[in-house]
Design a protein around this motif. Sequence first.
Motif, PDB file in Angstrom:
ATOM      1  N   TYR A  71     -10.819  -8.175  -2.204  1.00  0.00           N
ATOM      2  CA  TYR A  71     -10.206  -7.574  -1.022  1.00  0.00           C
ATOM      3  C   TYR A  71     -11.209  -6.710  -0.261  1.00  0.00           C
ATOM      4  CZ  TYR A  71      -6.733  -4.700   1.552  1.00  0.00           C
ATOM      5  OH  TYR A  71      -5.998  -4.032   2.495  1.00  0.00           O
ATOM      6  N   PHE A  72     -11.943  -5.877  -0.989  1.00  0.00           N
ATOM      7  CA  PHE A  72     -12.913  -5.010  -0.331  1.00  0.00           C
ATOM      8  C   PHE A  72     -14.113  -5.793   0.193  1.00  0.00           C
ATOM      9  CE2 PHE A  72     -10.168  -1.750  -1.460  1.00  0.00           C
ATOM     10  CZ  PHE A  72     -10.538  -0.616  -0.750  1.00  0.00           C
ATOM     11  N   ALA A  73     -14.472  -6.871  -0.468  1.00  0.00           N
ATOM     12  CA  ALA A  73     -15.526  -7.743   0.061  1.00  0.00           C
ATOM     13  C   ALA A  73     -15.055  -8.372   1.372  1.00  0.00           C
ATOM     14  CB  ALA A  73     -15.878  -8.824  -0.960  1.00  0.00           C
ATOM     15  N   HIS A  74     -13.798  -8.824   1.408  1.00  0.00           N
ATOM     16  CA  HIS A  74     -13.230  -9.412   2.620  1.00  0.00           C
ATOM     17  C   HIS A  74     -13.240  -8.406   3.781  1.00  0.00           C
ATOM     18  CE1 HIS A  74     -10.551 -11.738   5.190  1.00  0.00           C
ATOM     19  NE2 HIS A  74      -9.789 -10.666   5.287  1.00  0.00           N
ATOM     20  N   LEU A  75     -12.983  -7.136   3.466  1.00  0.00           N
ATOM     21  CA  LEU A  75     -12.970  -6.093   4.499  1.00  0.00           C
ATOM     22  C   LEU A  75     -14.376  -5.641   4.890  1.00  0.00           C
ATOM     23  CD1 LEU A  75     -10.019  -3.880   3.188  1.00  0.00           C
ATOM     24  CD2 LEU A  75     -10.003  -5.398   5.190  1.00  0.00           C
ATOM     25  N   GLY A  76     -15.383  -6.116   4.173  1.00  0.00           N
ATOM     26  CA  GLY A  76     -16.759  -5.721   4.465  1.00  0.00           C
ATOM     27  C   GLY A  76     -17.123  -4.360   3.904  1.00  0.00           C
ATOM     28  N   LEU A  77     -16.458  -3.957   2.829  1.00  0.00           N
ATOM     29  CA  LEU A  77     -16.697  -2.632   2.254  1.00  0.00           C
ATOM     30  C   LEU A  77     -17.486  -2.670   0.952  1.00  0.00           C
ATOM     31  CD1 LEU A  77     -13.171  -1.077   2.877  1.00  0.00           C
ATOM     32  CD2 LEU A  77     -15.208  -0.876   4.295  1.00  0.00           C
ATOM     33  N   SER A  78     -17.717  -3.849   0.408  1.00  0.00           N
ATOM     34  CA  SER A  78     -18.468  -3.952  -0.847  1.00  0.00           C
ATOM     35  C   SER A  78     -19.867  -3.382  -0.669  1.00  0.00           C
ATOM     36  CB  SER A  78     -18.566  -5.410  -1.289  1.00  0.00           C
ATOM     37  OG  SER A  78     -17.297  -5.913  -1.597  1.00  0.00           O
ATOM     38  N   GLY A  79     -20.264  -2.585  -1.638  1.00  0.00           N
ATOM     39  CA  GLY A  79     -21.604  -1.998  -1.605  1.00  0.00           C
ATOM     40  C   GLY A  79     -21.721  -0.801  -0.676  1.00  0.00           C
ATOM     41  N   GLN A  80     -20.674  -0.458   0.043  1.00  0.00           N
ATOM     42  CA  GLN A  80     -20.729   0.658   0.979  1.00  0.00           C
ATOM     43  C   GLN A  80     -20.240   1.968   0.362  1.00  0.00           C
ATOM     44  OE1 GLN A  80     -22.144   0.469   3.948  1.00  0.00           O
ATOM     45  NE2 GLN A  80     -22.501  -1.717   3.706  1.00  0.00           N
ATOM     46  N   LEU A  81     -19.470   1.872  -0.694  1.00  0.00           N
ATOM     47  CA  LEU A  81     -18.897   3.054  -1.312  1.00  0.00           C
ATOM     48  C   LEU A  81     -19.779   3.539  -2.455  1.00  0.00           C
ATOM     49  CD1 LEU A  81     -15.186   1.846  -1.486  1.00  0.00           C
ATOM     50  CD2 LEU A  81     -16.232   3.322   0.249  1.00  0.00           C
ATOM     51  N   SER A  82     -19.799   4.846  -2.655  1.00  0.00           N
ATOM     52  CA  SER A  82     -20.569   5.406  -3.762  1.00  0.00           C
ATOM     53  C   SER A  82     -19.956   4.940  -5.081  1.00  0.00           C
ATOM     54  CB  SER A  82     -20.536   6.939  -3.694  1.00  0.00           C
ATOM     55  OG  SER A  82     -19.228   7.404  -3.981  1.00  0.00           O
ATOM     56  N   PRO A  83     -20.746   4.977  -6.160  1.00  0.00           N
ATOM     57  CA  PRO A  83     -20.198   4.590  -7.464  1.00  0.00           C
ATOM     58  C   PRO A  83     -18.964   5.406  -7.852  1.00  0.00           C
ATOM     59  CG  PRO A  83     -22.580   4.672  -7.585  1.00  0.00           C
ATOM     60  CD  PRO A  83     -22.193   5.224  -6.230  1.00  0.00           C
ATOM     61  N   SER A  84     -18.950   6.696  -7.542  1.00  0.00           N
ATOM     62  CA  SER A  84     -17.783   7.505  -7.907  1.00  0.00           C
ATOM     63  C   SER A  84     -16.562   7.113  -7.087  1.00  0.00           C
ATOM     64  CB  SER A  84     -18.079   9.001  -7.746  1.00  0.00           C
ATOM     65  OG  SER A  84     -18.360   9.315  -6.396  1.00  0.00           O
ATOM     66  N   ARG A  85     -16.738   6.779  -5.809  1.00  0.00           N
ATOM     67  CA  ARG A  85     -15.611   6.311  -4.985  1.00  0.00           C
ATOM     68  C   ARG A  85     -15.114   4.957  -5.490  1.00  0.00           C
ATOM     69  NH1 ARG A  85     -14.418  10.760  -3.187  1.00  0.00           N
ATOM     70  NH2 ARG A  85     -15.293  11.558  -1.274  1.00  0.00           N
ATOM     71  N   THR A  86     -16.041   4.091  -5.849  1.00  0.00           N
ATOM     72  CA  THR A  86     -15.667   2.780  -6.382  1.00  0.00           C
ATOM     73  C   THR A  86     -14.889   2.934  -7.672  1.00  0.00           C
ATOM     74  OG1 THR A  86     -17.595   1.760  -5.335  1.00  0.00           O
ATOM     75  CG2 THR A  86     -16.578   0.546  -7.133  1.00  0.00           C
ATOM     76  N   ASN A  87     -15.329   3.837  -8.549  1.00  0.00           N
ATOM     77  CA  ASN A  87     -14.614   4.081  -9.804  1.00  0.00           C
ATOM     78  C   ASN A  87     -13.215   4.617  -9.536  1.00  0.00           C
ATOM     79  OD1 ASN A  87     -16.833   3.256 -11.275  1.00  0.00           O
ATOM     80  ND2 ASN A  87     -17.575   5.325 -11.663  1.00  0.00           N
ATOM     81  N   GLY A  88     -13.095   5.535  -8.599  1.00  0.00           N
ATOM     82  CA  GLY A  88     -11.794   6.089  -8.253  1.00  0.00           C
ATOM     83  C   GLY A  88     -10.873   5.043  -7.666  1.00  0.00           C
ATOM     84  N   LEU A  89     -11.427   4.195  -6.826  1.00  0.00           N
ATOM     85  CA  LEU A  89     -10.649   3.125  -6.213  1.00  0.00           C
ATOM     86  C   LEU A  89     -10.169   2.138  -7.273  1.00  0.00           C
ATOM     87  CD1 LEU A  89      -9.728   1.987  -3.481  1.00  0.00           C
ATOM     88  CD2 LEU A  89     -11.836   0.687  -3.437  1.00  0.00           C
ATOM     89  N   THR A  90     -11.033   1.821  -8.210  1.00  0.00           N
ATOM     90  CA  THR A  90     -10.662   0.939  -9.310  1.00  0.00           C
ATOM     91  C   THR A  90      -9.560   1.572 -10.154  1.00  0.00           C
ATOM     92  OG1 THR A  90     -12.873  -0.027  -9.352  1.00  0.00           O
ATOM     93  CG2 THR A  90     -11.541  -0.289 -11.345  1.00  0.00           C
ATOM     94  N   ALA A  91      -9.668   2.875 -10.410  1.00  0.00           N
ATOM     95  CA  ALA A  91      -8.630   3.578 -11.182  1.00  0.00           C
ATOM     96  C   ALA A  91      -7.298   3.537 -10.445  1.00  0.00           C
ATOM     97  CB  ALA A  91      -9.056   5.024 -11.434  1.00  0.00           C
TER      98      ALA A  91
END
Length: 151
Positions: free
Chosen positions: A117-137
């Motif tokens: 979903y985030f790859a489709h939105l063009g957001l992959s690789g744009q978020l910090s690791p901590s934001r990505t972890n929080g989003l995954t949680a």
Amino acid sequence: MLNPSTTPSAQLFLPLSDELVDAVNLIEQANNWQDKYRQIMLLGKLIPPLAAEFKHQDAQVKGCESQAWLYHYRLNEQHFYIADSDARIVKGLMGLLLVACQGKTAEQIQQFDVNQYFAHLGLSGQLSPSRTNGLTALAQAIVAYTHDVGT
């Protein structure tokens, strides 16, 4: 477990507004990260704040760097959520997940791939690791509620 008197009324768990859905479309159409980031922040402003009496530790999403709260309500076979965060970017990211999952069945939510979903939105690789972890949680918490028939 939260006391039912300290959880939001079922009336607060509504389908999302067209304005929120349109905001996600603007993020998808934005040409660069700065525009996407600005649209995510604006999306966060469209999500109503959670009343202070519902910002309980038991409702906090574990794994988020910021404070984030998530509530769930199941009506028939559809799952509805309300969420809030003390960080604007996190609230906008929550909005993206709410648009993707609100009113869906357990099966639809369990098949949802947050990374795709985030790859489709063009957001992959744009978020910090901590934001990505929080989003995954947060995504995992949304899915976990579909397994818990008591909510």
